[in-house]
Design an enzyme around this catalytic site. Sequence first.
Site, PDB file in Angstrom:
ATOM      1  N   SER A 138      26.540  41.642  41.166  1.00 21.32           N
ATOM      2  CA  SER A 138      26.997  42.223  39.903  1.00 21.32           C
ATOM      3  C   SER A 138      26.101  41.869  38.726  1.00 21.32           C
ATOM      4  CB  SER A 138      28.433  41.818  39.578  1.00 21.32           C
ATOM      5  OG  SER A 138      28.486  40.439  39.242  1.00 21.32           O
ATOM      6  N   TYR A 176      27.775  46.537  39.742  1.00 24.62           N
ATOM      7  CA  TYR A 176      29.050  46.658  39.033  1.00 24.62           C
ATOM      8  C   TYR A 176      29.150  45.547  38.001  1.00 24.62           C
ATOM      9  CZ  TYR A 176      30.498  42.931  42.169  1.00 24.62           C
ATOM     10  OH  TYR A 176      30.573  41.749  42.847  1.00 24.62           O
TER      11      TYR A 176
END
Length: 116
Positions: free
Chosen positions: A25, A58
């Site tokens: 991430s 993400y």
Amino acid sequence: MQIHVVKSKIHRVKVTGADLDYIGSITIDEDLMEAASIIEGEKVQIVNNNNGERLETYVIPGLRNTGEITLNGAAARKVAKGDILIIIAYGIMELEEARNFKPSLVFPDEETNLLK
């Protein structure tokens, strides 16, 4: 017909960290996330202005008012501390809706990554 359009952009933020051992991430200061209308878990494209790399990952929220921009996991190999990034989130919408849509564009301070 539906098309992909830029929904949100955080323009020219400086990488503050790279954590190869984290599970993945990008960590973004939550103030920047809110200003850009990006939510936790949202898919984003990262464009590295220093080396031309582009990747998708993400978002996880970082501490507010810190300017944190940390690439985690394998993505940490694609940046160096101090690199300048553009973070882009896309949306899917009908063509007619897209014609009038205005994305959330954020231009933080280039030295501190904080909102101006």
